[in-house]
Design a protein around this motif. Structure first.
Motif, PDB file in Angstrom:
ATOM      1  N   ASP A 144       4.989  10.877  21.513  1.00  0.00           N
ATOM      2  CA  ASP A 144       5.473  10.541  22.621  1.00  0.00           C
ATOM      3  C   ASP A 144       6.622  11.182  23.564  1.00  0.00           C
ATOM      4  N   ILE A 145       6.594  10.970  24.718  1.00  0.00           N
ATOM      5  CA  ILE A 145       7.386  11.723  25.527  1.00  0.00           C
ATOM      6  C   ILE A 145       8.992  11.522  24.960  1.00  0.00           C
ATOM      7  N   GLU A 146       9.410  10.377  24.282  1.00  0.00           N
ATOM      8  CA  GLU A 146      10.868  10.000  24.028  1.00  0.00           C
ATOM      9  C   GLU A 146      10.993  11.135  22.739  1.00  0.00           C
ATOM     10  N   ARG A 147      10.051  11.487  22.123  1.00  0.00           N
ATOM     11  CA  ARG A 147      10.357  12.388  21.156  1.00  0.00           C
ATOM     12  C   ARG A 147      10.584  13.995  21.621  1.00  0.00           C
ATOM     13  N   ILE A 148       9.795  14.097  22.664  1.00  0.00           N
ATOM     14  CA  ILE A 148       9.999  15.302  23.280  1.00  0.00           C
ATOM     15  C   ILE A 148      11.341  15.606  24.093  1.00  0.00           C
ATOM     16  N   ARG A 149      11.727  14.247  24.560  1.00  0.00           N
ATOM     17  CA  ARG A 149      13.305  14.293  25.356  1.00  0.00           C
ATOM     18  C   ARG A 149      14.223  14.767  24.086  1.00  0.00           C
ATOM     19  N   ALA A 150      14.000  14.029  22.921  1.00  0.00           N
ATOM     20  CA  ALA A 150      15.101  14.002  21.997  1.00  0.00           C
ATOM     21  C   ALA A 150      14.859  15.556  21.177  1.00  0.00           C
ATOM     22  N   GLN A 151      13.771  16.162  21.406  1.00  0.00           N
ATOM     23  CA  GLN A 151      13.299  17.358  20.828  1.00  0.00           C
ATOM     24  C   GLN A 151      13.116  17.103  19.437  1.00  0.00           C
ATOM     25  N   GLN A 152      12.526  16.155  18.968  1.00  0.00           N
ATOM     26  CA  GLN A 152      12.052  15.954  17.646  1.00  0.00           C
ATOM     27  C   GLN A 152      10.657  16.104  17.570  1.00  0.00           C
ATOM     28  N   VAL A 153      10.298  17.086  16.970  1.00  0.00           N
ATOM     29  CA  VAL A 153       9.026  17.516  16.909  1.00  0.00           C
ATOM     30  C   VAL A 153       8.956  18.200  15.344  1.00  0.00           C
ATOM     31  N   ASP A 154       7.590  18.088  14.890  1.00  0.00           N
ATOM     32  CA  ASP A 154       7.402  18.686  13.635  1.00  0.00           C
ATOM     33  C   ASP A 154       6.737  20.081  13.569  1.00  0.00           C
ATOM     34  N   ASN A 155       6.114  20.272  14.395  1.00  0.00           N
ATOM     35  CA  ASN A 155       5.251  21.822  14.217  1.00  0.00           C
ATOM     36  C   ASN A 155       6.379  22.726  14.873  1.00  0.00           C
ATOM     37  N   ASP A 156       5.980  23.881  14.179  1.00  0.00           N
ATOM     38  CA  ASP A 156       6.872  25.180  14.439  1.00  0.00           C
ATOM     39  C   ASP A 156       6.661  25.699  15.766  1.00  0.00           C
ATOM     40  N   TYR A 157       5.189  25.509  16.273  1.00  0.00           N
ATOM     41  CA  TYR A 157       5.040  26.005  17.581  1.00  0.00           C
ATOM     42  C   TYR A 157       5.634  25.093  18.659  1.00  0.00           C
ATOM     43  N   SER A 158       5.449  23.839  18.376  1.00  0.00           N
ATOM     44  CA  SER A 158       6.234  22.774  19.251  1.00  0.00           C
ATOM     45  C   SER A 158       7.523  23.122  19.457  1.00  0.00           C
ATOM     46  N   ARG A 159       8.448  23.543  18.266  1.00  0.00           N
ATOM     47  CA  ARG A 159       9.534  23.567  18.435  1.00  0.00           C
ATOM     48  C   ARG A 159       9.838  24.853  19.144  1.00  0.00           C
ATOM     49  N   SER A 160       9.292  25.998  19.051  1.00  0.00           N
ATOM     50  CA  SER A 160       9.293  27.037  19.771  1.00  0.00           C
ATOM     51  C   SER A 160       9.070  27.072  21.235  1.00  0.00           C
ATOM     52  N   LEU A 161       8.044  26.257  21.519  1.00  0.00           N
ATOM     53  CA  LEU A 161       8.011  25.926  22.961  1.00  0.00           C
ATOM     54  C   LEU A 161       8.998  25.296  23.554  1.00  0.00           C
ATOM     55  N   LEU A 162       9.449  24.218  22.965  1.00  0.00           N
ATOM     56  CA  LEU A 162      10.668  23.595  23.474  1.00  0.00           C
ATOM     57  C   LEU A 162      11.855  24.619  23.759  1.00  0.00           C
TER      58      LEU A 162
END
Length: 255
Positions: free
Chosen positions: A217-235
């Motif tokens: 959900d978008i709240e986790r994006i805003r908080a930069q709470q991601v699990d995947n390494d690629y998601s983290r690198s994209l952020l």
């Protein structure tokens, strides 16, 4: 409203078959705005084209539950990325808006055309202009009016603001948010801009190399709470989700 299960989209090339999308699954509720995010070539736009019937599916299923038995060609409409290439150069705005009404057997053309233009912030004086007489933002408003004039329930948005300058992006985003609330539209938004996605969407799927690597959900994006390494690198590559970035565009961020 939208149910995509194990979707694979395959294209034939000179060197063999290429799977542009592999085993993608997601669900979108009625009235929800769902985002697809990822770098260029990750398969985001291909999923939209498959949903609209413009790309072949090799495996998996797609189901769009349109109310009242509405035909998919009318109930699902798409707004393309390039406002300069998506409008016929020899059609006036009037012809562009009249054509989908004729194709779908919808009457009251004059009234519907005027109302469609008004809904996207253009007055009737634009009816008989050609695309080359419009700015990029005006062209994209016409493209949105063309999609909405047949009263769809699902709107597919393929990076609708990326070809526009920053101030015009804000106008189009505010317009889309208003239309979503007024019409209770179900939307899928493709974008590489996390600020844009965060403004419109409630949930996001992150794609890489044709696959969905994470959905959150978008709240986790805003908080930069991601699990995947690629998601983290994209952020990290995009500076994370910065509310000030969307506010700097002049977008109304009030509820």
């Amino acid at each position: 409203m939208i149910d995509v299960d194990a979707l694979t989209v395959r294209f034939k090339t000179a060197t063999g078959a290429v799977d542009a999308v592999r085993n993608a699954s997601f669900h979108v509720a009625q009235g929800e705005v769902f985002g697809l995010v990822g770098e260029s070539g990750s398969g985001k736009s291909t999923i939209l084209r498959a949903l609209s019937g413009l790309a072949p599916t090799a495996q998996g299923t797609m189901r769009i539950a349109l109310p009242d038995g509405q035909a998919q060609k009318r109930g699902v409409q798409m707004v393309f990325q390039d406002p300069y290439g998506s409008l016929h150069p020899r059609f006036t705005v009037d012809q562009t808006l009249r054509e989908p009404l004729r194709i779908n057997g919808i009457g009251q053309h004059e009234e519907r055309i005027v109302n469609a233009l008004r809904e996207v912030g253009l007055n009737a004086s634009f009816r008989f202009r050609y695309p080359h007489q419009l700015s990029g933002g005006q062209r994209q408003r016409v493209a949105i009016a063309r999609a909405l004039i047949v009263e769809p329930h699902v709107l597919l948005l393929d990076e609708p603001t990326s070809a526009l300058d920053v101030s015009v992006q804000a106008e189009i985003l505010n317009l889309l948010k208003r239309l979503h609330h007024e019409r209770n539209l179900t939307m899928i938004l493709v974008s590489h801009n996390l600020a844009v996605v965060g403004f419109l969407c409630s949930r996001v799927a992150i794609m890489r190399n044709g696959e969905i690597v994470e959905e959150l959900d978008i709240e986790r994006i805003r908080a930069q709470q991601v699990d995947n390494d690629y998601s983290r690198s994209l952020l990290l590559a995009t500076g994370g989700y910065q509310r000030k970035a969307i506010e700097a565009m002049g977008v109304d961020t009030s509820p």
